[in-house]
Design an enzyme around this catalytic site. Sequence first.
Site, PDB file in Angstrom:
ATOM      1  N   HIS A 151     -19.272   9.320 118.980  1.00 18.33           N
ATOM      2  CA  HIS A 151     -19.444  10.771 119.062  1.00 18.33           C
ATOM      3  C   HIS A 151     -20.797  11.178 119.646  1.00 18.33           C
ATOM      4  O   HIS A 151     -20.994  12.335 120.030  1.00 18.33           O
ATOM      5  CB  HIS A 151     -19.221  11.428 117.688  1.00 18.33           C
ATOM      6  CG  HIS A 151     -20.317  11.230 116.699  1.00 18.33           C
ATOM      7  ND1 HIS A 151     -20.244  10.310 115.675  1.00 18.33           N
ATOM      8  CD2 HIS A 151     -21.515  11.847 116.549  1.00 18.33           C
ATOM      9  CE1 HIS A 151     -21.339  10.376 114.940  1.00 18.33           C
ATOM     10  NE2 HIS A 151     -22.138  11.306 115.453  1.00 18.33           N
ATOM     11  N   ASP A 184     -15.423   5.021 115.838  1.00 17.15           N
ATOM     12  CA  ASP A 184     -16.658   5.747 116.150  1.00 17.15           C
ATOM     13  C   ASP A 184     -17.772   4.804 116.566  1.00 17.15           C
ATOM     14  O   ASP A 184     -18.938   4.995 116.203  1.00 17.15           O
ATOM     15  CB  ASP A 184     -17.100   6.614 114.974  1.00 17.15           C
ATOM     16  CG  ASP A 184     -18.071   7.719 115.402  1.00 17.15           C
ATOM     17  OD1 ASP A 184     -18.080   8.054 116.602  1.00 17.15           O
ATOM     18  OD2 ASP A 184     -18.824   8.216 114.549  1.00 17.15           O
ATOM     19  N   SER A 266     -27.273   9.702 113.871  1.00 13.12           N
ATOM     20  CA  SER A 266     -26.017   9.043 114.220  1.00 13.12           C
ATOM     21  C   SER A 266     -26.243   7.925 115.231  1.00 13.12           C
ATOM     22  O   SER A 266     -26.886   8.114 116.264  1.00 13.12           O
ATOM     23  CB  SER A 266     -25.037  10.061 114.815  1.00 13.12           C
ATOM     24  OG  SER A 266     -24.590  10.960 113.848  1.00 13.12           O
TER      25      SER A 266
END
Length: 407
Positions: A151, A184, A266
């Site tokens: 992402h 992911d 992230s």
Amino acid sequence: MGSTTAQFDTPGQPGPFSPPGQHGQPGQPGQPGTGAFYLPPGYQSSVPPRPKGRGKIVAGVAALVLLVGGLSGGLGGYLGYTFANDSSAVSSLDSPRPASQTSNAAPGSVEEVAAKMLQSVVQIQVVTRSGAGEGSGFVISSNGQIVTNNHVIEGAASGGSIKVVFQDGKTATAKILGRDPSSDIAVIQADGVSNAPVVQLGNSGDLKIGQSVVAIGSPFELSGTVTSGIVSSLNRPVSADGDSPNSQATVLNAIQTDAAINPGNSGGPLVNMQGQVVGINSAIYSPNSARGQAGSVGIGFAIPMDQARRTIDEIVKTGKPKQTVLGVEVREAQDGGAQVSKVTAGGAAEKAGLKEGDVITKFGDRRIDSSDTLVAAVRSKAPGDKVTVTLSDGRTVEATLGGVEVG
């Protein structure tokens, strides 16, 4: 990075910081109200006449008071200076500066982990047609292969640019080697990089609840940020698809930690106290995220490295990772578990004898209490793994998990 709130007084009204008695008080009957700092418009205060014949005496007394006051003030100032510079008083300012601490960080300390890891953690900046974003990553090869979240870079997959910022301030453009939206995970290649320091990958299967861990990344564009905490839970099923909370497209079998993880973390590493990467920081729980950019509330989630390592290896070698599948679609069962709503023809479930309407309550040794738990459990395995599936009626079947190419 924050805002302050100021409180202002309303004209003519008592302010929150005004001392008592500094606002208008009611006057006597027949007179308007007066106050220490304001008078009603046009109001004239009455001044009593000065008594006659005492002016010189008052002036003389005032002069004497001033003289005595001046002498007292001078004497007080001298005494105060003398006491302040009393050689017998102890002052922190007179203490010698401590010697510089040049000893190495204690083994297993956050300081040691940070010193080992920071040079291998990068900030990732992505610019697309619709805007810009940023995240984190970590170097797995000296020629510039970097692991991050899908992402973080998915916006550049359909046209956009990726820039990597290393800890020493050097930058490089990068391209996508491969990505797996379902887990992911993505790997990018930084251009023109050599001799980059690489991380050591650890075993997430060895983690214990309560074990200390460190998170490193670039929260809110603050590169090289180090936070610490513990492993709060293991095998936590987490949907990382924030836009579709009921979607099973991206369900992680996550490590839960209270180490602060914020937007921008992230793709960064979750590290054990030996300086080994045991997870990839990917998601946070934030109940107020709908109001704006979410922040840490002490509940963060990372993809376990044992699961991520297989996907990373497939991306590096082929560019096409495989998603592990059971070959069913599931929904929540009324009494708990995952109810089969559809069986894929020729898939692992059909070959094992599973049928529509069956309720799965156990997958191997793991209790299944929801559909997301089953999805997370399946994705924690590898294609070709054999698993015993237990149903609500007590039956068990043996399934050999399949794999579907993604990316």
